[in-house]
Write a protein that holds these residues in place. Sequence first.
Motif, short mmCIF file in Angstrom:
data_model
loop_
_atom_site.label_atom_id
_atom_site.label_comp_id
_atom_site.label_asym_id
_atom_site.label_seq_id
_atom_site.Cartn_x
_atom_site.Cartn_y
_atom_site.Cartn_z
N TYR A 223 0.77 -1.80 0.17
CA TYR A 223 0.20 -0.04 -0.16
C TYR A 223 1.03 1.42 -0.12
CZ TYR A 223 -4.18 -3.36 1.19
OH TYR A 223 -4.59 -4.59 0.72
N VAL A 224 2.16 1.24 0.13
CA VAL A 224 2.86 2.28 0.38
C VAL A 224 2.54 3.16 -0.93
CG1 VAL A 224 5.19 2.77 0.48
CG2 VAL A 224 3.85 1.40 2.18
N ALA A 225 2.93 1.94 -2.51
CA ALA A 225 3.09 2.79 -4.08
C ALA A 225 1.57 2.99 -4.08
CB ALA A 225 3.76 1.70 -4.44
N LEU A 226 0.72 3.17 -2.98
CA LEU A 226 -0.90 4.08 -3.75
C LEU A 226 -0.73 4.93 -2.30
CD1 LEU A 226 -2.81 0.02 -3.78
CD2 LEU A 226 -1.65 2.05 -5.69
N ASP A 227 -0.16 4.96 -1.92
CA ASP A 227 -0.30 5.99 -0.70
C ASP A 227 -1.55 5.28 0.07
OD1 ASP A 227 1.52 8.34 -1.59
OD2 ASP A 227 0.33 8.62 -3.22
N MET A 228 -1.71 4.60 0.07
CA MET A 228 -2.51 4.22 1.55
C MET A 228 -1.61 3.74 2.56
SD MET A 228 -4.50 1.99 -1.84
CE MET A 228 -5.93 1.60 -0.07
N ASN A 306 -6.62 -1.47 3.46
CA ASN A 306 -7.85 -1.78 1.74
C ASN A 306 -8.76 -1.03 2.59
OD1 ASN A 306 -9.19 -2.46 -0.18
ND2 ASN A 306 -7.64 -4.24 -0.71
N ASP A 307 -9.31 0.14 2.77
CA ASP A 307 -10.23 0.11 3.46
C ASP A 307 -11.57 1.31 2.37
OD1 ASP A 307 -12.40 1.01 5.37
OD2 ASP A 307 -11.71 1.98 6.86
N PRO A 308 -12.47 1.19 2.72
CA PRO A 308 -13.50 1.42 0.77
C PRO A 308 -14.09 2.69 1.94
CG PRO A 308 -14.00 -0.68 0.85
CD PRO A 308 -12.77 -0.67 1.65
N GLY A 309 -13.66 2.45 3.03
CA GLY A 309 -14.42 4.01 3.49
C GLY A 309 -13.36 5.27 3.60
N VAL A 310 -12.10 4.99 3.33
CA VAL A 310 -10.88 5.88 2.74
C VAL A 310 -10.82 6.26 1.01
CG1 VAL A 310 -8.94 6.13 3.99
CG2 VAL A 310 -9.55 5.48 5.17
N PHE A 311 -10.99 4.86 0.90
CA PHE A 311 -9.87 5.38 -0.90
C PHE A 311 -11.25 5.42 -1.59
CE2 PHE A 311 -10.63 0.09 -0.61
CZ PHE A 311 -11.14 0.22 -1.59
N GLU A 313 -13.95 7.92 -0.99
CA GLU A 313 -13.76 9.06 -1.15
C GLU A 313 -12.27 9.83 -1.43
OE1 GLU A 313 -14.82 12.44 2.23
OE2 GLU A 313 -14.40 11.08 2.79
N ALA A 314 -11.21 8.96 -1.56
CA ALA A 314 -10.10 10.11 -1.19
C ALA A 314 -9.87 9.76 -3.11
CB ALA A 314 -9.15 9.34 -0.79
N ALA A 315 -10.25 8.82 -3.97
CA ALA A 315 -9.86 8.71 -5.27
C ALA A 315 -10.87 8.29 -5.95
CB ALA A 315 -9.17 7.33 -4.88
N PHE A 316 -12.12 8.34 -5.74
CA PHE A 316 -13.65 7.58 -6.45
C PHE A 316 -14.39 8.97 -6.30
CE2 PHE A 316 -11.21 3.76 -6.37
CZ PHE A 316 -10.28 4.14 -7.19
N ASN A 317 -14.11 9.91 -5.10
CA ASN A 317 -15.32 11.02 -5.03
C ASN A 317 -16.25 10.45 -4.32
OD1 ASN A 317 -13.19 12.32 -6.28
ND2 ASN A 317 -13.51 12.04 -8.28
N ARG A 318 -16.96 9.63 -3.62
CA ARG A 318 -17.73 9.31 -3.19
C ARG A 318 -17.10 8.67 -1.63
NH1 ARG A 318 -23.34 7.75 -5.39
NH2 ARG A 318 -24.09 7.44 -3.20
N HIS A 320 -18.33 5.73 1.35
CA HIS A 320 -18.48 4.77 1.39
C HIS A 320 -17.95 3.83 2.36
CE1 HIS A 320 -21.91 2.33 -0.20
NE2 HIS A 320 -20.82 1.20 0.20
N ALA A 321 -18.61 3.61 2.78
CA ALA A 321 -17.95 3.07 4.02
C ALA A 321 -18.61 1.47 4.53
CB ALA A 321 -17.61 3.27 5.61
N ILE A 322 -17.88 0.50 4.54
CA ILE A 322 -18.89 -0.61 5.10
C ILE A 322 -18.22 -1.70 5.70
CG2 ILE A 322 -18.97 -1.52 2.34
CD1 ILE A 322 -16.36 -3.28 2.85
N TYR A 323 -16.98 -0.62 6.91
CA TYR A 323 -16.47 -1.40 8.19
C TYR A 323 -17.24 0.01 9.58
CZ TYR A 323 -14.18 -4.11 4.81
OH TYR A 323 -13.21 -5.15 4.64
N ASP A 324 -17.18 -0.16 10.38
CA ASP A 324 -17.34 0.70 11.00
C ASP A 324 -16.25 1.25 12.24
OD1 ASP A 324 -20.32 1.01 10.34
OD2 ASP A 324 -20.99 -0.23 11.99
#
Length: 324
Positions: A223-228, A306-311, A313-318, A320-324
């Motif tokens: 994830y380092v290369a992806l800035d994650m 690898n958290d949709p609730g983070v990436f 919004e950052a990459a796809f402009n929405r 969308h959390a799936i983990y609390d």
Amino acid sequence: MESIAVGSGTMPLVGLGLWKIDEADTATAVVDAIRAGYRHLDSASDYGNEVAVGRGISTAIDAGLCRREDLWVTSKLWNTFHDPKHVAAACQRSLDDLGLDYLDLYLVHFPIAQPFVDFADRYPPGWFFEPQADAPSMELAAVPLSDTWRAMEELVEQGLVREIGICNYNSGLIHDLMTYAKRPPAMLQIESHPYLSQEALLRTAASYNIPVTAFSPLGALSYVALDMASDNESVLDEAVVLSAAQRVQRTPAQVVLRWAIQRGTAVIPKTSRSERLIENSSLFDFSLSGDEMAAISGLNRNRRFNDPGVFCEAAFNRFHAIYD
């Protein structure tokens, strides 16, 4: 290599993860892995390299390195194909790209349904519905996960796949799935490493006899290369890992992978380097002590890379959390 029971089959505990392997390097990586003894390949349509994976498998079989029946090949249903009328076609596309007649395991990649994107328009579809729009964003589709799962079950009946399972599900979704599944999931694949030990989720899966595969088992490296992730988030630098590595005379990576295996999960580390292929699979002639296992588990900080609730919004402009 040791294996675990998955449905009616057995899956090697160590597989080659194919995410983020460049397409130009993928076929060679697959052949090298099979030559090194790997028989478990973890792929997905979204990785964009399944054609190259298929070339590698074909080359290895033609060279006599293995037979198709010796391999365990996993792929995954992408978000845009959740509607039941698209599930079989998506599976068949992966089969065609891989050059296979069946998959050993097919997983719902994310519990996220997105609008359908035709193969002719863009494949793999990615996260944007219209990437060329002035302000592209991730969009959602109203498709219940129960509908998707019933279509997944039909794939087994059609002989396209041997087993079906889930990725990136939380405990609540698993409890819900088990109320309607005629065929229970044969596998749960989740991010798990010492910084994200997922103890409660593993216990939930075990309560339903669902085996678990850990992706990103070495943590931040992918994830380092992806800035994650940042460079200072490597679990391989932790004192308890280094101490165990010194005692067993193995690398820190082998210690972390052994921790995962010893706690009962399969692992799918990614590499295209032949020496790392051998290192990552050489995990069965040593073990960690109870104290070492507890100390490594104690590194948990619930750090999810690898958290949709983070990436999203950052990459796809929405958001969308799936983990609390």
